[in-house]
Design an enzyme around this catalytic site. Structure first.
Site, mmCIF file in Angstrom:
data_model
loop_
_atom_site.group_PDB
_atom_site.id
_atom_site.type_symbol
_atom_site.label_atom_id
_atom_site.label_comp_id
_atom_site.label_asym_id
_atom_site.label_seq_id
_atom_site.Cartn_x
_atom_site.Cartn_y
_atom_site.Cartn_z
ATOM 1 N N ASN A 67 0.803 -1.220 0.000
ATOM 2 C CA ASN A 67 0.000 0.000 0.000
ATOM 3 C C ASN A 67 0.839 1.274 0.000
ATOM 4 O O ASN A 67 0.283 2.384 0.056
ATOM 5 C CB ASN A 67 -0.945 0.001 1.209
ATOM 6 N N ARG A 86 -3.587 4.714 9.126
ATOM 7 C CA ARG A 86 -2.447 4.420 8.250
ATOM 8 C C ARG A 86 -1.891 5.663 7.551
ATOM 9 O O ARG A 86 -0.828 5.570 6.922
ATOM 10 C CB ARG A 86 -2.826 3.345 7.206
ATOM 11 N N ARG A 135 -11.553 0.653 -0.310
ATOM 12 C CA ARG A 135 -10.452 1.519 0.085
ATOM 13 C C ARG A 135 -10.166 2.584 -0.974
ATOM 14 O O ARG A 135 -10.178 3.761 -0.672
ATOM 15 C CB ARG A 135 -9.195 0.694 0.336
ATOM 16 N N HIS A 164 -9.231 -5.114 -0.800
ATOM 17 C CA HIS A 164 -8.229 -4.672 -1.785
ATOM 18 C C HIS A 164 -8.242 -5.698 -2.913
ATOM 19 O O HIS A 164 -8.391 -6.898 -2.647
ATOM 20 C CB HIS A 164 -6.806 -4.683 -1.197
ATOM 21 N N ALA A 251 -4.482 -9.655 10.203
ATOM 22 C CA ALA A 251 -4.614 -8.224 9.883
ATOM 23 C C ALA A 251 -5.235 -8.020 8.506
ATOM 24 O O ALA A 251 -5.418 -6.886 8.061
ATOM 25 C CB ALA A 251 -3.254 -7.536 9.928
ATOM 26 N N CYS A 257 0.694 -8.683 0.017
ATOM 27 C CA CYS A 257 0.549 -7.411 0.750
ATOM 28 C C CYS A 257 1.839 -6.994 1.431
ATOM 29 O O CYS A 257 2.022 -5.818 1.745
ATOM 30 C CB CYS A 257 -0.491 -7.527 1.855
HETATM 31 N N1 ARG Z 1 -4.418 -4.193 8.024
HETATM 32 C C1 ARG Z 1 -4.053 -3.666 6.731
HETATM 33 C C2 ARG Z 1 -5.138 -2.721 6.240
HETATM 34 O O1 ARG Z 1 -6.290 -2.985 6.522
HETATM 35 C C3 ARG Z 1 -3.820 -4.774 5.761
HETATM 36 C C4 ARG Z 1 -3.372 -4.306 4.414
HETATM 37 C C5 ARG Z 1 -3.243 -5.420 3.435
HETATM 38 N N2 ARG Z 1 -2.693 -4.943 2.211
HETATM 39 C C6 ARG Z 1 -3.087 -5.310 0.989
HETATM 40 N N3 ARG Z 1 -2.415 -4.867 -0.004
HETATM 41 N N4 ARG Z 1 -4.146 -6.066 0.788
HETATM 42 O O2 ARG Z 1 -4.878 -1.741 5.601
#
Ligand code: ARG
Length: 266
Positions: A67, A86, A135, A164, A251, A257
């Protein structure tokens, strides 16, 4: 292939920003470190070169470098994280990119539509499959200006567990990908099927983050306990490497990720 990773020194479940996260289920630190180390070594053994960014206390999800941005036409596109938990990671990534000699395409401010980097944008050859719905905001892709509109495939995510695009779709090359179809709206499923051949992952293996795989030529690095998709991939000539990822699935993340591509070789 060059990747950016971040050691899980401060990784834990300190807030809940997706349905996988439960603050009452803390991570087992040493297990997370061991799983991360095995992933790191596995990627190296597949021929990856890996840069590391220093982890920062207070940013437990910084381990998920996917990310941190999107490498696009030799520059980096910076993310605008949806959740304030974040958003504070961004200056550290920006500084790292700058010091490593990467130029960035964009500036991020409060008005920038949300965009969560390579977690929501996956290349298959020249095509860029972009996820939106949870997101990243569809308007980011439309408005960015530097993304080639003819090469964007819009994919609407509809299941909050697959928030995602990299949690439910993974291109293996420019013609073939794996996916978990029901994570996408019916219209998006039809659109994606027209663009690329898709191998479906079962519900059980989707939950094990089977689609969250790192592809290095013919090597596919994915979470363990995904026997069905692993044998389908082997039948197609891929070499599968299974890594235990349970501490990161807590998570809402796994192999892919935990990495960010820093180059592109199509
Ligand atoms: N806990 C993180 C979030 O919710 C996990 C991110 C996972 N990243 C991904 N590229 N799927 O942002």
């Amino acid at each position: 292939m060059r990747f950016l990773m971040c050691r899980p020194d401060y990784y834990n479940i300190e807030y809940e920003i997706n349905p996988w996260m439960d603050v009452s289920k803390a991570t087992k630190h040493q297990d997370a470190v061991n799983q991360w180390n095995i992933l790191f070594k596995t990627l190296l053994s597949c021929g990856a070169s890996i840069d590391l960014i220093t982890p920062v206390k207070g940013y437990p999800d910084m381990v998920f470098t996917a990310n941190a941005g999107l490498f696009y036409q030799n520059k980096m596109i910076l993310p605008h994280f949806k959740f304030k938990e974040r958003q504070g990671e961004l200056p550290y990534y920006e500084k790292w990119f700058d010091q490593a000699g990467f130029q960035c395409w964009n500036k991020v401010d409060d008005h920038t539509p949300f965009f969560e980097g390579a977690g929501d944008a996956l290349f298959a050859g020249e095509k860029l499959f972009v996820g939106f719905g949870f997101r990243s905001d569809q308007r980011f892709y439309e408005k960015a200006g530097y993304l080639d509109a003819n090469k964007l495939i819009y994919c609407e995510l509809i299941d909050p567990y697959y928030y995602h695009i990299d949690t439910c779709f993974c291109p293996l090359n420019d013609k073939l990908a794996i996916w978990y179809p029901s994570a996408f709206s019916p219209d998006s499923q039809t659109r994606m099927q027209k663009e690329i051949e898709l191998i479906a992952v079962s519900e059980n293996e989707a939950k094990r983050f089977a689609c969250n795989a790192v592809v290095i030529d013919k090597h596919v690095v994915l979470p363990d306990d995904c026997p069905l998709i692993s044998s389908l991939l082997e039948q197609r000539g891929f070499q599968v490497h299974a890594c235990k990822m349970d501490e990161f699935i807590k998570a809402g993340g796994a192999c892919k990720c935990l990495t960010l591509r820093l180059d592109y070789d199509e």
